[in-house]
Write an enzyme that holds these catalytic residues in place. Structure first.
Site, short mmCIF file in Angstrom:
data_model
loop_
_atom_site.label_atom_id
_atom_site.label_comp_id
_atom_site.label_asym_id
_atom_site.label_seq_id
_atom_site.Cartn_x
_atom_site.Cartn_y
_atom_site.Cartn_z
N ASP A 160 5.52 -3.07 9.22
CA ASP A 160 5.70 -3.02 7.77
C ASP A 160 7.17 -2.99 7.37
OD1 ASP A 160 5.08 -2.87 5.13
OD2 ASP A 160 4.51 -0.75 5.17
N HIS A 161 7.50 -3.75 6.35
CA HIS A 161 8.86 -3.78 5.79
C HIS A 161 9.92 -3.97 6.86
CE1 HIS A 161 7.05 -2.33 2.03
NE2 HIS A 161 8.04 -3.00 1.51
N GLU A 258 3.34 -11.61 5.81
CA GLU A 258 3.47 -11.17 4.41
C GLU A 258 4.94 -11.16 4.03
OE1 GLU A 258 1.13 -8.05 2.70
OE2 GLU A 258 2.89 -7.01 1.91
N LYS A 300 6.22 7.28 -5.30
CA LYS A 300 5.46 7.78 -4.16
C LYS A 300 4.45 8.85 -4.56
CE LYS A 300 7.94 5.37 -1.34
NZ LYS A 300 7.36 4.20 -0.70
N HIS A 332 2.10 -3.02 -3.14
CA HIS A 332 2.71 -1.95 -2.34
C HIS A 332 2.75 -0.63 -3.09
CE1 HIS A 332 5.09 -4.72 0.62
NE2 HIS A 332 3.82 -5.04 0.52
ZN LIG Z 1 7.28 -2.84 -0.54
#
Ligand SMILES: [Zn+2]
Length: 486
Positions: A160-161, A258, A300, A332
């Site tokens: 991820d990322h 992605e 968050k 996200h």
């Molecule tokens: Zn993101």
């Protein structure tokens, strides 16, 4: 489910057996057991190249096998359902970054009952750094979780990322089945003073004086919109092509791709999105999902902040652009965004990828507040001390003054802090500090926490089932039956 004879029999020897983990290969029976210190794999019969010591309990012989990386590797070669699969091309997928490597049991209880595919292994480099874990470990914990729960429907693994070629290669070499490219280092910030450059003719030719039909929308570029989109995204697009050509174009890896352009301050306009999508298609880059930056705030661990109406309008256009160009939208920072989940389900016509990450950490801490209030109080005070430093890494609008003073709360009131936005964010962004805090004996909290989480794994699973289940319930609320099997 009625307990089987085998289960009843095995339970008499192994009271902590996970019933759904009982699997057989020829004459050999394998299953997982919750033991005092940790979970272990038990093998009765042939050792099947696992590494373990022979045990003998009342003349009952078996092997006890530690849940090491070697064990995970063996499980993946013996049971294909313990290997990650590609999930982004499925109508619905859902990312569940399990920060601590303990959330699988609860997460899978949710996904047993919905048709969305879970991405059980999903961590960014920042998260790995904070938790001192590796991609190998993250994947191994996902393998153990599906084996333990007998979950055979398939799960994804997301690097991820990721920003760099070596990090992407590392994740793909380990068998990760999707990569999220975070090209924010190449996305530039535009302001109106930047007007001295000349657009290449090829860009003008591709985008000006034409109408882009996306769903029910028409997107037309003004010269200024095109200049801005080109300035902001062109370098990121070149980098995306480089990554695509390195890993995906020649199908070296069996993995999904992605693209995330969400880590910026300014929302992605429809023109920006069309520019990116159209340029990618001209460059021959195929992506499976794209994460735009939406309007409003996705902070968050708390609900969406902003106008839901504006979000819906934008989402509808972004979903149509994604559909036109042949990929799914990825949303996200999806933890706890309850006020927009229904819109996401409806407006994407039930085709989405939603990522959550830290909310399972917050549930893990809610559990600590429930079962060990004294320890929680200590951690809470520590988090308050670490907040200022942690706050530099995140965009949150936490106001510590809104958090009730912990000394004024009774023990039974402590878990309620996790229904409170400011307290949630306090504990959310300080997780790395809490886990890594040390005193003269080593880790100050980490080992105690893991011990408690292990001991109370069933309660944790129940809490996650409820909390993540609520995410899915809202997402599915407005999806029409006919859209379910697209
Ligand atoms: Zn993101």
């Amino acid at each position: 489910m009625k307990p089987s004879f085998t289960h009843v029999f095995l339970k008499s020897y192994f009271p902590g057996i996970f019933e759904k983990s009982i699997h057989r290969i020829n004459e050999t029976t394998l299953f997982m057991v919750h033991d005092k210190q940790k979970d272990v794999l038990i093998v009765i019969g042939d050792l099947l190249d696992f590494e373990g010591e022979k045990q003998n309990k009342d003349n009952f012989k078996y092997y006890e096998i530690e849940l090491s990386s070697h064990t995970a590797h063996r499980l993946r070669s013996l049971f294909s359902f313990t290997k990650p699969i590609r999930v982004l091309r499925k109508p619905r997928s859902f990312g569940l970054g399990d920060r601590l490597g303990i959330a699988g049991e609860g997460h899978l209880k949710v996904f047993e009952n919905v048709d969305a595919y879970p991405v059980l292994a999903q961590q960014s480099m920042r998260e790995l750094h904070m938790t001192k874990r590796t991609y190998q470990d993250v994947l191994d914990q996902a393998t153990f979780a599906v084996f333990k729960m007998g979950y055979k429907d398939g799960f994804g693994a997301d690097g991820d990322h990721l920003k760099t070629i070596p990090d992407i290669k590392n994740a793909l070499d380990l068998g990760y089945t999707m990569i999220t490219l975070d090209c924010s280092d190449y996305i530039k910030t535009f302001d109106d003073s930047i007007n001295t450059f000349e657009l290449p003719d090829i860009i003008k030719k591709s985008f000006l004086n034409r109408i882009f039909f996306v769903g029910q929308h028409k997107v037309v570029f003004s010269l200024n919109q095109l200049r801005k989109a080109y300035y902001v995204y062109q370098e990121a697009l070149h980098y995306t092509k480089k990554v695509y050509d390195t890993f995906f174009n020649n199908k070296t890896y069996d993995a999904d791709f992605e693209l995330s352009i969400d880590e910026t301050h300014i929302p992605t306009t429809p023109e920006d999105h069309v520019f990116v999508a159209h340029q990618l298609s001209l460059m021959g880059v195929k992506i499976d999902t794209l994460a735009p930056r939406f309007c409003g705030e996705f902070q968050k661990g708390i609900d969406y902040i902003g106008s839901v109406e504006d979000f819906e309008k934008e989402l509808k256009i972004h979903a149509d652009i994604a559909k036109t160009y042949g990929y799914k939208l990825s949303i996200h920072s999806g933890s706890d965004k309850f006020s927009i989940f229904k819109s996401i389900g409806v407006l994407t016509k039930g085709q989405f990828h939603v990522k959550t990450a830290g909310t399972n950490w917050l549930e893990a801490m809610r559990l600590i507040a429930t079962v060990e209030p004294k320890l929680y109080r200590e951690i809470h005070a520590f988090a308050l001390d670490s907040f200022e430093q942690a706050n530099k890494l995140y965009h949150v609008t936490t106001n510590l003054n809104n958090i009730p003073k912990i000394d004024t709360l009774k023990d039974e009131e402590l878990p309620l802090l996790f229904d409170h936005n400011d307290a949630r964010q306090l504990i959310h962004i300080t997780y790395g500090y809490i886990l890594n805090a040390e005193d003269k004996d080593g880790f100050r909290f980490k080992n105690k926490l893991y011990k408690l989480w292990h001991e109370h794994h069933s309660l944790y699973a129940e809490m996650l089932e409820k909390h993540i289940g609520k995410h899915l319930k809202f997402l599915y609320e407005g999806i029409k039956k006919k859209e379910m099997n697209l």
